[in-house]
Design a protein around this motif. Structure first.
Motif, PDB file in Angstrom:
ATOM      1  N   VAL A   1       0.831  -1.207   0.000  1.00 39.92           N
ATOM      2  CA  VAL A   1       0.000   0.000   0.000  1.00 39.92           C
ATOM      3  C   VAL A   1       0.865   1.256   0.000  1.00 39.92           C
ATOM      4  O   VAL A   1       0.651   2.190  -0.796  1.00 39.92           O
ATOM      5  CB  VAL A   1      -0.948  -0.004   1.215  1.00 39.92           C
ATOM      6  N   LEU A   2       1.850   1.305   0.885  1.00 37.57           N
ATOM      7  CA  LEU A   2       2.663   2.511   1.032  1.00 37.57           C
ATOM      8  C   LEU A   2       3.510   2.771  -0.211  1.00 37.57           C
ATOM      9  O   LEU A   2       3.678   3.919  -0.633  1.00 37.57           O
ATOM     10  CB  LEU A   2       3.555   2.398   2.264  1.00 37.57           C
ATOM     11  N   THR A   3       4.043   1.711  -0.816  1.00 40.46           N
ATOM     12  CA  THR A   3       4.848   1.873  -2.024  1.00 40.46           C
ATOM     13  C   THR A   3       4.005   2.382  -3.178  1.00 40.46           C
ATOM     14  O   THR A   3       4.400   3.293  -3.913  1.00 40.46           O
ATOM     15  CB  THR A   3       5.517   0.539  -2.398  1.00 40.46           C
ATOM     16  N   ALA A   4       2.818   1.798  -3.329  1.00 36.19           N
ATOM     17  CA  ALA A   4       1.930   2.236  -4.415  1.00 36.19           C
ATOM     18  C   ALA A   4       1.463   3.677  -4.203  1.00 36.19           C
ATOM     19  O   ALA A   4       1.240   4.414  -5.168  1.00 36.19           O
ATOM     20  CB  ALA A   4       0.732   1.294  -4.509  1.00 36.19           C
ATOM     21  N   ALA A   5       1.300   4.090  -2.940  1.00 33.50           N
ATOM     22  CA  ALA A   5       0.834   5.451  -2.651  1.00 33.50           C
ATOM     23  C   ALA A   5       1.830   6.505  -3.108  1.00 33.50           C
ATOM     24  O   ALA A   5       1.442   7.657  -3.356  1.00 33.50           O
ATOM     25  CB  ALA A   5       0.565   5.603  -1.155  1.00 33.50           C
ATOM     26  N   ARG A   6       3.097   6.133  -3.231  1.00 33.25           N
ATOM     27  CA  ARG A   6       4.109   7.100  -3.665  1.00 33.25           C
ATOM     28  C   ARG A   6       3.841   7.634  -5.070  1.00 33.25           C
ATOM     29  O   ARG A   6       4.310   8.708  -5.439  1.00 33.25           O
ATOM     30  CB  ARG A   6       5.491   6.447  -3.625  1.00 33.25           C
ATOM     31  N   ASP A   7       3.085   6.877  -5.861  1.00 29.87           N
ATOM     32  CA  ASP A   7       2.787   7.294  -7.233  1.00 29.87           C
ATOM     33  C   ASP A   7       1.535   8.147  -7.315  1.00 29.87           C
ATOM     34  O   ASP A   7       1.080   8.491  -8.406  1.00 29.87           O
ATOM     35  CB  ASP A   7       2.621   6.057  -8.128  1.00 29.87           C
ATOM     36  N   ARG A   8       0.954   8.489  -6.162  1.00 26.75           N
ATOM     37  CA  ARG A   8      -0.289   9.260  -6.152  1.00 26.75           C
ATOM     38  C   ARG A   8      -0.059  10.649  -5.560  1.00 26.75           C
ATOM     39  O   ARG A   8       1.048  10.963  -5.105  1.00 26.75           O
ATOM     40  CB  ARG A   8      -1.356   8.484  -5.354  1.00 26.75           C
TER      41      ARG A   8
END
Length: 560
Positions: free
Chosen positions: A361-368
């Motif tokens: 979740v946290l890694t994917a959030a970096r792209d938002r």
């Protein structure tokens, strides 16, 4: 695979899919007609087929075109609604004694109602908001010819199966409150009479199909057995008590609930009064038996938790009404709450994010961007509620003696300052309870990630102005839905025990327990009340003290 509301696409073909409520699954096979042979072939009298397990409707729409699939799905969804209504009525009437004999007068009354249903349904289809397309008109003509041939064959052979599982026929019997024994003389006589009646109806429908005007006869009280029964009852005395709306308004003025609480309680009261209306019972005349029946009926299609919330809300309204002389009794007093899915379990059935899930979740959030970028990170390292995070302002990010912290509050001014804030803006910032007002140190990993740089670059007073407020002015409502869909649909974390917007809070609590954060400090960080009298005395914990505890909590393993 492409998924839409009510639709599933497999290998290019669209399918209609709808889950059957769990409480109805045992009775659904009888409604679908599984009592007879060859039910699961394509000549079955209903267009919706449940699996043999009876868990869902699953029907091929035989098209690759999305618009056409949606059109066909809407029709099937209406049929599914009708089948579910029939199943519910079956359950309600199953406690009544079974009837094996019906006199001619009763059968004639039921036939009249059945004939009216058929003609009214056909008239509604032809006189709807839009005219029938040429394709739909031609298809209707073919449907009429096929149905008439089926009925003529059934009438010649004395076979009542042609109408036995017809929706209109079943609803006619159920609306009359009759529990007719399957295969009994009454059952056979009635459904053969329905066959003959529908053949007569087909003559009128064919005339309509050829352009003739054949209006649907008006169904009078004397024709309708249910209406005759109601008409024979003595009319209840006119209720002099206050209406539910008046009681709700009185409760609102006296108790001053939040706008959202009033809206939620009002919806539950309306659900309850609709149930009472079917029984010709007024709000102030309801009994414990009515409340118990509502609970049982609600459990057919809603979870135990949802029903429990309904009972709690309506009971609270009645409690106020009784205390203020508006109602004589509280019908929900003494009513047991529905049994939870996990018997005797006090602990939440939701679980924490694992390290692997948290990292995903946290890694994917970096792209938002905006709240989509930072809300998961803040939730992970503070355990704060999504609603609390989304209403943060720049002035809520504070530094004191080298310690950075979040200020969870309903105030809109900088610390130590006073300002006049409009009522409209006050409605946008809420906390769950008094204990939720607190300070939370910013974890070093959040600072390393660049959160303070984000705050410094923010041009709006609200940190997350991109989170659209819901109807109550709260940014957290819509943000919770967006994040939940993203976690489940895009990141593939579909375990129902995971609450995408709350499992970081669960995880934070677990880490506090396992890394020697004292219980009273864990409660303070999370905005829980310990219930101790010592909470009423002295000042709160110093930020420097809380910072020591927050630094004990590790970063998820594998987070780069």
């Amino acid at each position: 695979m492409r998924q839409m509301v009510g639709l599933v696409q497999r290998r290019g073909i669209f399918y209609f899919r709808r889950t059957i409520p769990e409480a109805l699954r045992a009775g659904m096979p009888a409604v679908l007609g599984t009592a007879g042979p060859g039910i699961f072939d394509e000549s079955a009298p209903v267009s919706l087929k449940g699996s043999r397990a009876g868990r869902e409707f699953w029907v091929s729409l035989a098209t690759r075109d999305e618009d056409e699939a949606r059109s066909r799905a809407r029709r099937l969804d209406g049929e599914a609604d009708a089948l579910i209504r029939v199943a519910k009525r079956h359950i309600t009437l199953s406690a009544k004694p079974k009837i094996s004999e019906l006199d001619d007068t009763a059968i004639q009354g039921l036939v009249t109602t059945f004939r009216h249903r058929k003609l009214a349904a056909d008239e509604a289809r032809r006189r709807g908001a839009e005219p029938l397309s040429r394709e739909a008109f031609d298809a209707l003509g073919q449907e009429i010819a096929a149905r008439e041939a089926e009925l003529r064959d059934a009438n010649a052979r004395g076979d009542c199966a042609a109408t036995h599982f017809d929706i209109d026929a079943m609803m006619t019997v159920l609306d009359a409150g009759l529990n007719i024994a399957f295969g009994s003389p009454a059952d056979r006589r009635l459904y053969l009479a329905f066959v003959e009646a529908e053949l007569e109806v087909m003559t009128i429908i064919r005339d309509r199909q050829s352009g003739a005007t054949r209006p649907t006869p008006v169904l009078t009280v004397s024709d309708n057995p249910r209406s005759r029964e109601r008409a024979s009852r003595p009319k209840p005395e006119k209720a002099d008590g206050p209406t539910p709306e008046q009681i709700l308004e009185g409760w609102k003025r006296d108790q001053t609930p939040t706008e959202k609480t009033f809206y939620t309680f009002s919806r539950k009261v309306r659900r309850w009064t609709a149930f009472l209306a079917e029984r010709d019972v007024t709000f102030d005349r309801a009994s414990l038996s009515d409340a118990s029946d509502w609970k049982i009926a609600s459990l057919v299609e809603r979870s135990a938790k949802s029903v429990s919330n309904d009972l709690y809300a309506v009971k609270a309204i009645y409690g106020w009404a009784v205390a203020n002389g508006k109602c004589p009794v509280n019908p929900f007093s003494g009513l047991k709450q529905p049994r939870a899915a996990v018997k005797g379990q006090r602990r939440s059935t939701k679980r924490d994010f694992t390290d692997e899930e948290a990292v995903r979740v946290l890694t994917a959030a970096r792209d938002r961007r905006g709240y989509r970028r930072w809300v998961p990170w803040i939730a992970c390292f503070t355990g704060a509620r999504i609603s609390e995070i989304c209403q943060l302002e720049r002035s809520d990010i504070v530094s004191s003696k080298g310690n950075h912290y979040f200020r969870m509050t309903t105030e809109y001014d900088s610390e130590g300052e006073e300002s006049q804030i409009s009522d409209a803006k006050k409605a946008k910032k809420n906390l769950k309870n008094h204990s939720s007002k607190r300070f939370i140190p910013i974890h070093p990993r959040l600072i390393e990630e660049g959160f303070l740089d984000f705050v410094a670059a923010c041009k709006d007073s609200d940190l997350f102005s991109d989170a659209t407020p819901d109807r109550f002015g709260n940014r957290g409502g819509n943000a919770t839905k967006v994040i939940s869909r993203w976690v489940r649909e895009k990141l593939g974390i579909t375990d129902p025990r995971i609450s995408p917007s709350h499992s970081f809070r669960h995880r934070f609590s677990t880490l506090c327990k396992n890394f020697n954060v004292p219980p009273e400090m864990r409660d303070r960080l999370m905005g829980h009340s310990s219930g101790e009298a010592s909470e009423l005395y002295g000042e709160d914990y110093w930020i420097s003290t809380l910072s020591i505890e927050i630094r004990k909590l590790p970063v998820p393993s594998g987070l780069g």
